[in-house]
Motif scaffolding. Sequence first.
Motif, PDB file in Angstrom:
ATOM      1  N   VAL A  98      83.485 115.337 -54.039  1.00  0.00           N
ATOM      2  CA  VAL A  98      83.507 113.891 -53.835  1.00  0.00           C
ATOM      3  C   VAL A  98      82.735 113.561 -52.555  1.00  0.00           C
ATOM      4  O   VAL A  98      82.565 114.418 -51.687  1.00  0.00           O
ATOM      5  CB  VAL A  98      84.947 113.340 -53.737  1.00  0.00           C
ATOM      6  N   ALA A  99      82.309 112.291 -52.467  1.00  0.00           N
ATOM      7  CA  ALA A  99      81.584 111.826 -51.284  1.00  0.00           C
ATOM      8  C   ALA A  99      82.147 110.481 -50.848  1.00  0.00           C
ATOM      9  O   ALA A  99      82.431 109.616 -51.687  1.00  0.00           O
ATOM     10  CB  ALA A  99      80.093 111.709 -51.577  1.00  0.00           C
ATOM     11  N   VAL A 100      82.292 110.313 -49.541  1.00  0.00           N
ATOM     12  CA  VAL A 100      82.899 109.120 -48.955  1.00  0.00           C
ATOM     13  C   VAL A 100      81.925 108.549 -47.929  1.00  0.00           C
ATOM     14  O   VAL A 100      81.502 109.258 -47.011  1.00  0.00           O
ATOM     15  CB  VAL A 100      84.238 109.478 -48.261  1.00  0.00           C
ATOM     16  N   VAL A 101      81.576 107.280 -48.083  1.00  0.00           N
ATOM     17  CA  VAL A 101      80.658 106.637 -47.148  1.00  0.00           C
ATOM     18  C   VAL A 101      81.378 105.486 -46.458  1.00  0.00           C
ATOM     19  O   VAL A 101      81.997 104.639 -47.112  1.00  0.00           O
ATOM     20  CB  VAL A 101      79.398 106.119 -47.876  1.00  0.00           C
ATOM     21  N   ALA A 102      81.293 105.468 -45.129  1.00  0.00           N
ATOM     22  CA  ALA A 102      81.822 104.379 -44.300  1.00  0.00           C
ATOM     23  C   ALA A 102      83.334 104.231 -44.438  1.00  0.00           C
ATOM     24  O   ALA A 102      83.847 103.124 -44.617  1.00  0.00           O
ATOM     25  CB  ALA A 102      81.100 103.061 -44.617  1.00  0.00           C
ATOM     26  N   ALA A 103      84.042 105.340 -44.353  1.00  0.00           N
ATOM     27  CA  ALA A 103      85.504 105.276 -44.390  1.00  0.00           C
ATOM     28  C   ALA A 103      86.073 106.518 -43.720  1.00  0.00           C
ATOM     29  O   ALA A 103      85.696 107.634 -44.069  1.00  0.00           O
ATOM     30  CB  ALA A 103      86.006 105.188 -45.832  1.00  0.00           C
ATOM     31  N   PRO A 104      86.999 106.327 -42.756  1.00  0.00           N
ATOM     32  CA  PRO A 104      87.734 107.489 -42.222  1.00  0.00           C
ATOM     33  C   PRO A 104      88.874 107.825 -43.179  1.00  0.00           C
ATOM     34  O   PRO A 104      88.623 108.012 -44.375  1.00  0.00           O
ATOM     35  CB  PRO A 104      88.213 106.995 -40.857  1.00  0.00           C
ATOM     36  N   MET A 105      90.110 107.830 -42.746  1.00  0.00           N
ATOM     37  CA  MET A 105      91.224 108.180 -43.642  1.00  0.00           C
ATOM     38  C   MET A 105      92.498 107.514 -43.134  1.00  0.00           C
ATOM     39  O   MET A 105      92.748 107.494 -41.920  1.00  0.00           O
ATOM     40  CB  MET A 105      91.416 109.694 -43.691  1.00  0.00           C
ATOM     41  N   SER A 106      93.274 106.971 -44.058  1.00  0.00           N
ATOM     42  CA  SER A 106      94.521 106.330 -43.640  1.00  0.00           C
ATOM     43  C   SER A 106      95.510 107.375 -43.144  1.00  0.00           C
ATOM     44  O   SER A 106      95.533 108.513 -43.614  1.00  0.00           O
ATOM     45  CB  SER A 106      95.129 105.537 -44.803  1.00  0.00           C
ATOM     46  N   ILE A 107      96.329 106.940 -42.198  1.00  0.00           N
ATOM     47  CA  ILE A 107      97.345 107.838 -41.649  1.00  0.00           C
ATOM     48  C   ILE A 107      98.301 108.279 -42.749  1.00  0.00           C
ATOM     49  O   ILE A 107      98.720 109.445 -42.809  1.00  0.00           O
ATOM     50  CB  ILE A 107      98.104 107.139 -40.505  1.00  0.00           C
ATOM     51  N   GLN A 108      98.628 107.355 -43.667  1.00  0.00           N
ATOM     52  CA  GLN A 108      99.576 107.677 -44.728  1.00  0.00           C
ATOM     53  C   GLN A 108      99.023 108.749 -45.665  1.00  0.00           C
ATOM     54  O   GLN A 108      99.725 109.706 -46.012  1.00  0.00           O
ATOM     55  CB  GLN A 108      99.915 106.409 -45.524  1.00  0.00           C
ATOM     56  N   LEU A 109      97.774 108.606 -46.093  1.00  0.00           N
ATOM     57  CA  LEU A 109      97.198 109.598 -46.995  1.00  0.00           C
ATOM     58  C   LEU A 109      97.019 110.933 -46.278  1.00  0.00           C
ATOM     59  O   LEU A 109      97.210 112.000 -46.875  1.00  0.00           O
ATOM     60  CB  LEU A 109      95.857 109.112 -47.548  1.00  0.00           C
TER      61      LEU A 109
END
Length: 602
Positions: free
Chosen positions: A165-176
């Motif tokens: 998978v690839a993610v652009v312009a997003a860090p990560m939520s604390i919950q996830l």
Amino acid sequence: MKQPINTIAAIILLLTLAGCQSSDSKNEPPKVDDSTQQIQLGGRSYLLSLPQNYHSSNSYKLLLAFHPSGGTSQEMRSLSQFDKLSSDYIVAYPKSEQVEWNEGCDCNIAHRLGADDLGFTQNVINDIRQRHSITEGEIYAAGFSQGGLFVQNLACNLSDTFKAVAVVAAPMSIQLASSCAPQQPVSIMMVHGTADPVLPYNGLVHSNFGLISSPDAIALLAEKNSGLPYALQKTLSANVSLSSYHNGKQKFQLFSMKDGGHNWQYAGFDSSREILKFFASTGQPELPEHSQLVSTERGQFHVRAMGLNNPGPAVVLLAGPNYNYHSDSAWFAALQPLLAQQYRVYSIDRLGNAYSSTSDDLSYRRFADDLALVLQQLQETQVTLVAFASSSISARWFYQQYQQQFTINAMLYIDPDIPLAHSLSLYQGYPADWYLANLPALIPHLGAGNWTARTQDKLNIEYQEVQQLVGQNNVQLDWSYFEQIMQLRLLIPQQQTRAREIAAYTADLDSYASLPMVSGIPVSVIDSDFEQQQIEQAANEPELVAALQQWQQEGSAWSAEQASLSNGQYIALPNSDHLVPLQQPHSVKQALDWLFNQAQLP
């Protein structure tokens, strides 16, 4: 429940893309253009783009691309252009049920309204499989902004579905971040601007929508997917830096865009093309600077090449084992940069070591033949060999078999194996005899990961010992390279390689002992007194002390004779460790300088 601070509004303001058209046709999915259809699925929809020159008899990879908050399928298609960039993929652009995706933070509208976006994603995949032939194991996902946060949810909760998978312009939520538990490893690529004002690169403190930083996110995702502990840091351009982890089969990478904002594309970095490149290379770890893989008919060999602009014969570094039988170019992390200031230097890893490919047929004797193939590919015909420890077997056989094909100007042995009766009896005893007797059962035992923890313990001790060695002697060591190579010893294929090489050691030594001393070229020998430490540790075992003392004396006598016979140097190093290339690289360079001067080489 609070919404993220102006997140949705800010994203919508940033997006200035056209919306998609809908159709009321009940007979056929409405066409957006000749290759794209809007598909209705259980009250929801997705765009489906087929590759150019699509043929129903062919099988294709599948890529799902997820739009940002407030976006549409058509906007994501226009933004990413995936279906126009590759003919290898069928591309789906799903549409969220709510204004945003149920990303896994349990904090937004989609969560409160019960949007089953994970289930919808699976339904889309199943629907496409019914319509077209999808290559097994080749399903991918990419997402922008809040769509990228959702793609992380896919990586955490549908990891058995996606290869990467690839993610652009997003860090990560604390919950996830706290709940992420992939069932199996999945490769992950992240792209993020360091000045992103919407979903900040360095994270966000907020009671409802807290974010961890992108560097912390990729480190966490690597750990969750059994990644090795040390990240490779590389500067790719003035604006792009890379942090890369891997586990030998999957990789986890963060591309940081210096001063970049909340964008899909960045100056000098085409996210769509780079994502497709990443998907095509998930099984190949990022190589350190100066490293390359040299392909031969026998496999791919990891070669670190430095000082390539320096004239004269090449210096070839051949690694041997420490007392734990770990053997790779990590041992040259101090020596090679030093030598490269003056010489053209290659460190070449045997199959199954470092980044080299694996094989069931492994031995120091065999590597002499492999070395000839690698040097041919490197177009190096004049060489000086530096052989550490048991790699003296490889160097000696290379000279025996290939002195007509290559100009071998000189050899430098560092603590070589001693091909005399008493020394051979020690080398061929425990643990070599145990590995030889138990190898058939040991290989699957290692394959199940049963020795990984003990290997990690040994590596931790070795790391501390190297820190002490180089610290005491003020040695400049390339720690990044050392860590990258050292941690590869944890991988199962490398553990199995170590076992196979130890099991083959007895035969290697017998073949080595059958050869006479070298007399046709200068051979210098560096002889540390590492045996003294073992002698002191065995103080309460008189018979063992006597055997070790005889080994030490026999080794020194043989080394001095080999140097004298070939007009080389015998160099005794008092109070020294076996890891001479790490502890005393300047002594190795001085010995090499002497050999070059004797041969009047440039």
